[in-house]
Design an enzyme around this catalytic site. Sequence first.
Site, PDB file in Angstrom:
ATOM      1  N   HIS A 137      -1.836   3.072  -1.885  1.00 46.30           N
ATOM      2  CA  HIS A 137      -1.638   3.509  -3.271  1.00 46.30           C
ATOM      3  C   HIS A 137      -2.680   4.527  -3.717  1.00 46.30           C
ATOM      4  O   HIS A 137      -2.418   5.344  -4.600  1.00 46.30           O
ATOM      5  CB  HIS A 137      -1.670   2.298  -4.206  1.00 46.30           C
ATOM      6  CG  HIS A 137      -0.529   1.356  -4.001  1.00 46.30           C
ATOM      7  ND1 HIS A 137      -0.456   0.112  -4.582  1.00 46.30           N
ATOM      8  CD2 HIS A 137       0.601   1.468  -3.245  1.00 46.30           C
ATOM      9  CE1 HIS A 137       0.648  -0.494  -4.215  1.00 46.30           C
ATOM     10  NE2 HIS A 137       1.311   0.305  -3.407  1.00 46.30           N
ATOM     11  N   LEU A 382       0.686  -7.346   0.191  1.00 43.40           N
ATOM     12  CA  LEU A 382       1.298  -6.043   0.452  1.00 43.40           C
ATOM     13  C   LEU A 382       0.255  -4.943   0.622  1.00 43.40           C
ATOM     14  O   LEU A 382       0.592  -3.783   0.794  1.00 43.40           O
ATOM     15  CB  LEU A 382       2.260  -5.672  -0.687  1.00 43.40           C
ATOM     16  CG  LEU A 382       3.437  -6.630  -0.884  1.00 43.40           C
ATOM     17  CD1 LEU A 382       4.230  -6.263  -2.131  1.00 43.40           C
ATOM     18  CD2 LEU A 382       4.351  -6.628   0.329  1.00 43.40           C
ATOM     19  N   PHE A 383      -1.023  -5.302   0.580  1.00 43.55           N
ATOM     20  CA  PHE A 383      -2.144  -4.441   0.998  1.00 43.55           C
ATOM     21  C   PHE A 383      -2.226  -3.110   0.251  1.00 43.55           C
ATOM     22  O   PHE A 383      -2.646  -2.106   0.827  1.00 43.55           O
ATOM     23  CB  PHE A 383      -2.079  -4.184   2.509  1.00 43.55           C
ATOM     24  CG  PHE A 383      -1.732  -5.400   3.316  1.00 43.55           C
ATOM     25  CD1 PHE A 383      -2.425  -6.585   3.142  1.00 43.55           C
ATOM     26  CD2 PHE A 383      -0.696  -5.374   4.222  1.00 43.55           C
ATOM     27  CE1 PHE A 383      -2.096  -7.721   3.877  1.00 43.55           C
ATOM     28  CE2 PHE A 383      -0.360  -6.506   4.962  1.00 43.55           C
ATOM     29  CZ  PHE A 383      -1.058  -7.689   4.778  1.00 43.55           C
ATOM     30  N   CYS A 384      -1.837  -3.089  -1.020  1.00 45.57           N
ATOM     31  CA  CYS A 384      -1.848  -1.845  -1.813  1.00 45.57           C
ATOM     32  C   CYS A 384      -1.095  -0.725  -1.096  1.00 45.57           C
ATOM     33  O   CYS A 384      -1.466   0.448  -1.185  1.00 45.57           O
ATOM     34  CB  CYS A 384      -3.286  -1.408  -2.114  1.00 45.57           C
ATOM     35  SG  CYS A 384      -4.135  -2.492  -3.265  1.00 45.57           S
ATOM     36  N   ALA A 385      -0.050  -1.129  -0.378  1.00 42.68           N
ATOM     37  CA  ALA A 385       0.842  -0.172   0.275  1.00 42.68           C
ATOM     38  C   ALA A 385       2.257  -0.745   0.188  1.00 42.68           C
ATOM     39  O   ALA A 385       2.942  -0.925   1.192  1.00 42.68           O
ATOM     40  CB  ALA A 385       0.430   0.053   1.730  1.00 42.68           C
TER      41      ALA A 385
END
Length: 461
Positions: A137, A382-385
């Site tokens: 992100h 979701l790992f900032c993705a």
Amino acid sequence: MSASLNTTATATTTAVDPACAEPLAVLGRDVTVPLVTGGEVTYAALDYAASAPALQRVWDDVAAYAPYYGSVHRGAGYLSQLSTDLFEQSRVTVAEFLDCRPSDQVIFTRSTTDSLNLLAAALPADCQVFVFETEHHASLLPWTNARVTYLNAPRTPDEAVATLERALADRDPYGPALVCVTGASNVTGELWPVKELAAAAHAHGARIVLDAAQLAPHHPVSVKDLDVDWVAFSGHKLYAPFGSGVLAGRADWLQEAEPYLAGGGASRKVARREDGGVDVEWHTTAARHEAGSPNVIGVYSIASACKALQEAGFENLVARENHLIAKVREGLAEVPAVRVLSLFGDDAPRVGVISFVVDGWNSSHFAAALSAEYGIGVRDGLFCAHPLVRTLLGSEPQAQGECGAPEAAPGERSLNAIRVSFGAGTPDEHVDRFVHAVKELVSDGAKWQYRTEEGRCVPAV
């Protein structure tokens, strides 16, 4: 000045057997944590992709400087001049670490996110931006004032280059354009074809910025060799604490833009006008975008980490990390219930970042059990993705476990994964314990009961 405070001996760069090589010394390597099943165990920090532990070398260098701490750039006293010299020498160290061009600027920021938002604020009018949906992100979201084209996730490096070339061929050929791409995925760890993407961008009159947050801690990054226009990374992923980051690259767009922050340090001259207003002359150096009192300790920690990694030798670091990657991947491959996430396939080169899902388990539940029962810290979610992880998991149902993920309503399947990540400070024992824990949890189940509390899976008490 930096040399006088640096008391750490230069490390050897002689190639060694990665299976026998010692990890770099990091803080927290001897910390013990309690287990819900009783007793304590040395904590296995396997969440490097979020924040890597600080190198002992970095901590020692900062501690040696701390008594000499002073204001930067605007003090006449000896400690202020000493700190200013340290700050500016750190800029030189980072430029050397990145193999920058002589005309490039190194700007110190708070993080990769801050660096890319700074660049986004400096884009020329009517700039077109091209970014793959696979980005973190930090590099996916800053371009709100530009015309953005989001590119679909490629399934091979060649497809990535071809996709970009097609998009650039269809763009307005007369306006400015920027491509933003990651060097290594924070989800899959896979290396992207940065040099080829840069060549494609330049062939179509576009510039390119490299998000090196996950690349710089694991592989050497050469601005010259990759031929990128800018590179951004964060200190806290490079074994350097204190909240600093870097944006390095071409100066023209940055010099022509309004300062990212208006204030002291960015201004060269300020004067009142007769009409009651204020005239400002801004700096054209990196100071233009470094308003306010700079984080000299954070900046020095980045420079110290850059030196430490170079002195350890990236050839040795990469070899040892590949040894650990092989251990993890071979261990997970022995568990049929585990599916490792990948865009480019099993043979794609990667850094020490591996995400996976486990049949029959909610990922939050699995990560909580790794922590509570084995003393292993990983990341789930979701790992900032989000677009990338949802693309990778969209066709794979995942059964709910005893704990639900915060983004999944009751009865819905959860689209989240588990991420294990490691690097220069990871001992073999940590990855061995992780592989053993995965196998045991899949075969025997959790030993403890868990519940959802404020969106997180935690041990029930």
